[in-house]
Design an enzyme around this catalytic site. Structure first.
Site, PDB file in Angstrom:
ATOM      1  N   ASP A 238       0.827  -1.213   0.000  1.00 23.06           N
ATOM      2  CA  ASP A 238       0.000   0.000   0.000  1.00 23.06           C
ATOM      3  C   ASP A 238       0.865   1.269   0.000  1.00 23.06           C
ATOM      4  OD1 ASP A 238      -1.914  -1.933   0.311  1.00 23.06           O
ATOM      5  OD2 ASP A 238      -2.292  -1.516   2.433  1.00 23.06           O
TER       6      ASP A 238
ATOM      7  N   ARG B 284      -5.900  -0.593   0.222  1.00 25.60           N
ATOM      8  CA  ARG B 284      -6.766  -0.157   1.324  1.00 25.60           C
ATOM      9  C   ARG B 284      -7.126   1.317   1.144  1.00 25.60           C
ATOM     10  NH1 ARG B 284      -7.534  -4.257   4.573  1.00 25.60           N
ATOM     11  NH2 ARG B 284      -8.819  -2.954   5.906  1.00 25.60           N
TER      12      ARG B 284
HETATM   13  O1  F6P Z   1      -2.359  -4.049   3.340  1.00 21.19           O
HETATM   14  C1  F6P Z   1      -1.959  -4.877   2.296  1.00 21.19           C
HETATM   15  C2  F6P Z   1      -3.148  -5.488   1.610  1.00 21.19           C
HETATM   16  O2  F6P Z   1      -2.660  -6.245   0.520  1.00 21.19           O
HETATM   17  C3  F6P Z   1      -4.198  -4.500   1.152  1.00 21.19           C
HETATM   18  O3  F6P Z   1      -3.809  -3.805   0.004  1.00 21.19           O
HETATM   19  C4  F6P Z   1      -5.383  -5.415   0.985  1.00 21.19           C
HETATM   20  O4  F6P Z   1      -6.610  -4.748   1.117  1.00 21.19           O
HETATM   21  C5  F6P Z   1      -5.208  -6.372   2.134  1.00 21.19           C
HETATM   22  O5  F6P Z   1      -3.832  -6.361   2.458  1.00 21.19           O
HETATM   23  C6  F6P Z   1      -5.662  -7.773   1.850  1.00 21.19           C
HETATM   24  O6  F6P Z   1      -5.532  -8.502   3.015  1.00 21.19           O
HETATM   25  P1  F6P Z   1      -5.733 -10.074   3.125  1.00 21.19           P
HETATM   26  O7  F6P Z   1      -4.467 -10.721   2.674  1.00 21.19           O
HETATM   27  O8  F6P Z   1      -5.992 -10.278   4.574  1.00 21.19           O
HETATM   28  O9  F6P Z   1      -6.888 -10.418   2.246  1.00 21.19           O
END
Ligand code: F6P
Length: 362
Positions: free
Chosen positions: A145, A189
């Site tokens: 991010d 995010r």
């Molecule tokens: O914060 C990193 C990130 O890849 C975000 O861009 C995304 O919304 C989130 O993590 C996804 O998380 P998870 O792996 O828990 O689905």
């Protein structure tokens, strides 16, 4: 706090990304060069909390297999919240016992310090745990991010931008052949760095990011105007964290995952007569061979972290500012909080000068 370092721990915490293994390698190589022993803690904090503990001694030999050229984390990780029981802890443990176990683990391994490669959420929690365990802590920011406090680059961002750019190149040819509008939903995010920079590098026509309000009508106007100027197809990058025009965010009920806001735009644009297809890029953005920029950053961050420890520092976070690797205090890092796209920045001006629709507020 113990001052003379002999044995350190290193771990990764939070969502993975490419470049983590290069950072673990850098911490190991730089520490071994100083004569220190290095212990890789498995699955974030959990490796020190579960019994038996889960860790491995890291030496130069640990990297005979080319982990550092691969995505993911060779140590495993533990997604936030950091102390969740469903993330590798096979038994239910209350918060107080977690602290006690963490300290026991640190004492058993006789660690003098811990390097935490994690997000802005993890690092302060580890600082508390390390204070309790009476050892030094240095944080290294990683996140695709790119919104970690006080740093203009975090490990994983450059590779993710490469992945998105590559996907857009591929989507561009099919969009062009079929004269379609291709929607590309990108992670990040509440930060639009990945979407905005990829919109420029992937030659998009429009990008919607959380930091800059947009109107659906102006997006449509822009797409029609580019059509009139002779462009037969369009690439539209949509950051997962944007709100719909009615102000609703697409976060799911558990507030952790996003629900595909681009599908809403697909329906709407179809009703307005566009031929549209949607691609939600998802977790491929978090993987892949780390690009050279991430290897370089991870290597420099790892070395800087060990140098801080050698100088007896604690509670510092390694950062990259205007081309230089330096560090800030944990307190300043917390005060700064996550950093989104500045709508008056050079990068936004560049995108607009290239004719990319980047929302309405200048
Ligand atoms: O914060 C990193 C990130 O890849 C975000 O861009 C995304 O919304 C989130 O993590 C996804 O998380 P998870 O792996 O828990 O689905």
């Amino acid at each position: 706090m113990k001052k003379v370092i002999k044995r350190i721990g290193v771990l990764t915490n939070g969502g993975d990304c490419s470049g983590l293994n290069a950072a673990i390698r850098a911490v190991t190589f730089a520490s071994v060069a100083k004569g220190w022993e290095v212990y890789g803690i498995h699955n974030g904090s959990n490796g020190l909390i579960v019994r038996p503990m889960e860790y491995e001694r890291l030496t130069l030999g640990s990297f005979e297999f080319p982990y550092a050229t691969m995505g993911g984390t060779m140590l495993g990780t533990n997604n936030s919240p950091i102390l969740a029981h469903d993330n590798g802890l096979r038994e239910k443990i209350d918060e107080a016992s977690i602290k006690t176990r963490f300290k026991e683990g640190v004492d058993q391994l006789r660690l003098d310090a811990l390097v935490v490669i994690g997000g802005d959420g993890s690092i302060p929690i580890f600082a508390d745990l390390c204070k309790y365990a009476k050892i030094a802590m240095i944080g290294i920011p990683k996140t695709i991010d790119n919104d970690a406090p006080g740093t203009d680059l975090s490990i994983g961002f450059s590779t993710a931008r490469e992945v998105v750019t590559d996907a857009m190149d591929k989507l561009d040819t099919t969009a062009s052949s079929h004269h379609r509008v291709m929607l590309v939903e990108v992670m990040g995010r509440s930060a639009g760095h990945l979407a905005l920079q990829s919109a420029i590098t992937g030659f998009a026509d429009a990008v919607l990011i959380p930091e800059i309000p947009y109107s659906y009508q102006n997006l449509v106007k822009h797409l029609r105007a580019t059509q009139k100027k002779g462009r037969g197809h369009a690439l539209v990058v949509i950051a997962e964290g944007i709100k719909k025009p009615d102000g609703e965010c697409s976060l799911s009920n558990n507030s952790l995952t996003f629900n595909g806001v681009s599908q809403y735009f697909e329906q709407k644009l179809k009703r307005d007569g566009f031929e549209v297809r949607t691609n939600i890029l998802g977790h491929i953005q978090r993987s892949g061979t780390p690009v050279a920029a991430d290897r370089l950053l991870a290597s420099a961050f790892g070395v800087h972290a060990t140098e801080l420890l050698a100088k007896g520092k604690t509670n510092r976070v390694v950062v990259h500012q205007a081309g230089v690797v330096t560090d800030i205090s944990l307190r300043d890092s917390i005060k700064l909080g996550t950093t989104g796209v500045n709508r008056k920045s050079e990068i936004v001006r560049t995108a607009r000068a290239l004719g990319i629709y980047v929302g309405d507020i200048k």
